[in-house]
Write a protein that holds these residues in place. Sequence first.
Motif, mmCIF file in Angstrom:
data_model
loop_
_atom_site.group_PDB
_atom_site.id
_atom_site.type_symbol
_atom_site.label_atom_id
_atom_site.label_comp_id
_atom_site.label_asym_id
_atom_site.label_seq_id
_atom_site.Cartn_x
_atom_site.Cartn_y
_atom_site.Cartn_z
ATOM 1 N N SER A 94 -22.026 14.267 83.439
ATOM 2 C CA SER A 94 -20.907 15.194 83.246
ATOM 3 C C SER A 94 -20.336 15.529 84.612
ATOM 4 C CB SER A 94 -21.373 16.474 82.572
ATOM 5 O OG SER A 94 -21.855 16.201 81.288
ATOM 6 N N ILE A 95 -19.019 15.549 84.685
ATOM 7 C CA ILE A 95 -18.357 15.876 85.944
ATOM 8 C C ILE A 95 -17.511 17.115 85.714
ATOM 9 C CG2 ILE A 95 -16.720 15.085 87.698
ATOM 10 C CD1 ILE A 95 -17.455 12.223 86.901
ATOM 11 N N ASP A 96 -17.709 18.114 86.536
ATOM 12 C CA ASP A 96 -16.950 19.350 86.431
ATOM 13 C C ASP A 96 -15.866 19.337 87.498
ATOM 14 O OD1 ASP A 96 -16.165 21.899 85.688
ATOM 15 O OD2 ASP A 96 -17.626 22.863 87.004
ATOM 16 N N ILE A 97 -14.623 19.212 87.062
ATOM 17 C CA ILE A 97 -13.491 19.201 87.986
ATOM 18 C C ILE A 97 -12.699 20.480 87.747
ATOM 19 C CG2 ILE A 97 -11.365 18.007 88.649
ATOM 20 C CD1 ILE A 97 -12.702 15.417 87.658
ATOM 21 N N PRO A 98 -12.550 21.284 88.780
ATOM 22 C CA PRO A 98 -11.806 22.532 88.612
ATOM 23 C C PRO A 98 -10.393 22.264 88.091
ATOM 24 C CG PRO A 98 -12.951 22.512 90.712
ATOM 25 C CD PRO A 98 -13.078 21.126 90.126
ATOM 26 N N ASP A 99 -9.913 23.177 87.247
ATOM 27 C CA ASP A 99 -8.598 23.021 86.626
ATOM 28 C C ASP A 99 -7.489 22.809 87.652
ATOM 29 O OD1 ASP A 99 -9.596 23.227 84.064
ATOM 30 O OD2 ASP A 99 -9.228 25.382 83.924
ATOM 31 N N ASN A 100 -7.545 23.554 88.762
ATOM 32 C CA ASN A 100 -6.462 23.434 89.746
ATOM 33 C C ASN A 100 -6.417 22.026 90.358
ATOM 34 O OD1 ASN A 100 -8.867 23.920 91.174
ATOM 35 N ND2 ASN A 100 -7.765 24.817 92.903
ATOM 36 N N ILE A 101 -7.556 21.400 90.521
ATOM 37 C CA ILE A 101 -7.581 20.037 91.052
ATOM 38 C C ILE A 101 -7.071 19.056 90.001
ATOM 39 C CG2 ILE A 101 -9.074 18.165 91.872
ATOM 40 C CD1 ILE A 101 -10.815 20.321 93.184
ATOM 41 N N ALA A 102 -7.484 19.240 88.778
ATOM 42 C CA ALA A 102 -7.017 18.375 87.696
ATOM 43 C C ALA A 102 -5.506 18.484 87.537
ATOM 44 C CB ALA A 102 -7.729 18.732 86.395
ATOM 45 N N ARG A 103 -4.978 19.697 87.634
ATOM 46 C CA ARG A 103 -3.528 19.876 87.525
ATOM 47 C C ARG A 103 -2.802 19.238 88.704
ATOM 48 N NH1 ARG A 103 -4.916 24.938 85.438
ATOM 49 N NH2 ARG A 103 -4.781 25.896 87.484
ATOM 50 N N THR A 104 -3.349 19.397 89.893
ATOM 51 C CA THR A 104 -2.732 18.810 91.088
ATOM 52 C C THR A 104 -2.708 17.290 90.977
ATOM 53 O OG1 THR A 104 -3.482 20.648 92.460
ATOM 54 C CG2 THR A 104 -2.875 18.630 93.602
ATOM 55 N N ALA A 105 -3.783 16.715 90.488
ATOM 56 C CA ALA A 105 -3.863 15.263 90.328
ATOM 57 C C ALA A 105 -3.049 14.785 89.134
ATOM 58 C CB ALA A 105 -5.321 14.833 90.173
ATOM 59 N N GLU A 106 -2.662 15.717 88.268
ATOM 60 C CA GLU A 106 -1.897 15.407 87.061
ATOM 61 C C GLU A 106 -2.587 14.342 86.208
ATOM 62 O OE1 GLU A 106 2.169 14.561 88.083
ATOM 63 O OE2 GLU A 106 2.431 16.488 89.068
ATOM 64 N N LEU A 107 -3.890 14.528 86.007
ATOM 65 C CA LEU A 107 -4.684 13.609 85.200
ATOM 66 C C LEU A 107 -5.288 14.332 84.007
ATOM 67 C CD1 LEU A 107 -6.735 11.669 87.907
ATOM 68 C CD2 LEU A 107 -4.936 10.742 86.473
ATOM 69 N N THR A 108 -5.156 13.721 82.851
ATOM 70 C CA THR A 108 -5.869 14.223 81.682
ATOM 71 C C THR A 108 -7.288 13.659 81.736
ATOM 72 O OG1 THR A 108 -5.309 12.330 80.304
ATOM 73 C CG2 THR A 108 -3.741 14.188 80.320
ATOM 74 N N GLU A 109 -8.137 14.141 80.854
ATOM 75 C CA GLU A 109 -9.502 13.610 80.791
ATOM 76 C C GLU A 109 -9.481 12.116 80.476
ATOM 77 O OE1 GLU A 109 -13.583 14.039 78.136
ATOM 78 O OE2 GLU A 109 -12.112 15.653 78.071
ATOM 79 N N ALA A 110 -8.635 11.705 79.540
ATOM 80 C CA ALA A 110 -8.542 10.289 79.165
ATOM 81 C C ALA A 110 -8.085 9.441 80.350
ATOM 82 C CB ALA A 110 -7.596 10.119 77.991
ATOM 83 N N GLU A 111 -7.107 9.942 81.098
ATOM 84 C CA GLU A 111 -6.610 9.196 82.255
ATOM 85 C C GLU A 111 -7.685 9.074 83.337
ATOM 86 O OE1 GLU A 111 -1.862 10.304 82.050
ATOM 87 O OE2 GLU A 111 -3.255 11.739 82.969
ATOM 88 N N LEU A 112 -8.434 10.139 83.548
ATOM 89 C CA LEU A 112 -9.512 10.103 84.538
ATOM 90 C C LEU A 112 -10.580 9.090 84.140
ATOM 91 C CD1 LEU A 112 -10.796 11.162 87.114
ATOM 92 C CD2 LEU A 112 -11.814 13.013 85.768
ATOM 93 N N LEU A 113 -10.949 9.072 82.878
ATOM 94 C CA LEU A 113 -11.932 8.096 82.408
ATOM 95 C C LEU A 113 -11.431 6.667 82.620
ATOM 96 C CD1 LEU A 113 -13.191 9.816 79.152
ATOM 97 C CD2 LEU A 113 -14.484 9.452 81.270
ATOM 98 N N ARG A 114 -10.140 6.436 82.342
ATOM 99 C CA ARG A 114 -9.572 5.100 82.566
ATOM 100 C C ARG A 114 -9.634 4.724 84.039
ATOM 101 N NH1 ARG A 114 -5.725 6.547 78.414
ATOM 102 N NH2 ARG A 114 -4.300 7.311 80.007
#
Length: 83
Positions: free
Chosen positions: A4-24
């Motif tokens: 499991s990887i915990d990515i803070p929301d602000n980083i996820a928003r900055t990267a503009e990646l959904t969970e599905a996109e990150l997995l890809r």
Amino acid sequence: MRISIDIPDNIARTAELTEAELLREIAVLLFQQERITLGKAAQIARMHQFEFQHLLANRDICVHYGLEEYQADMKSLRENNWR
């Protein structure tokens, strides 16, 4: 093993990646580095193997398909009664 990887929301928003996109992206990276097979990468990306191949083709990433992958595919086809 489950990771499991915990990515803070602000980083996820900055990267503009959904969970599905990150997995890809993780799947593509590991596949490019030849750490996992095409089938495993597709599983990580939660995509059908053909969809994942299409993703790779759109990124001009070669599908290295060796004897081991061929044998695994043939075994899977036989087990699923494909002719």
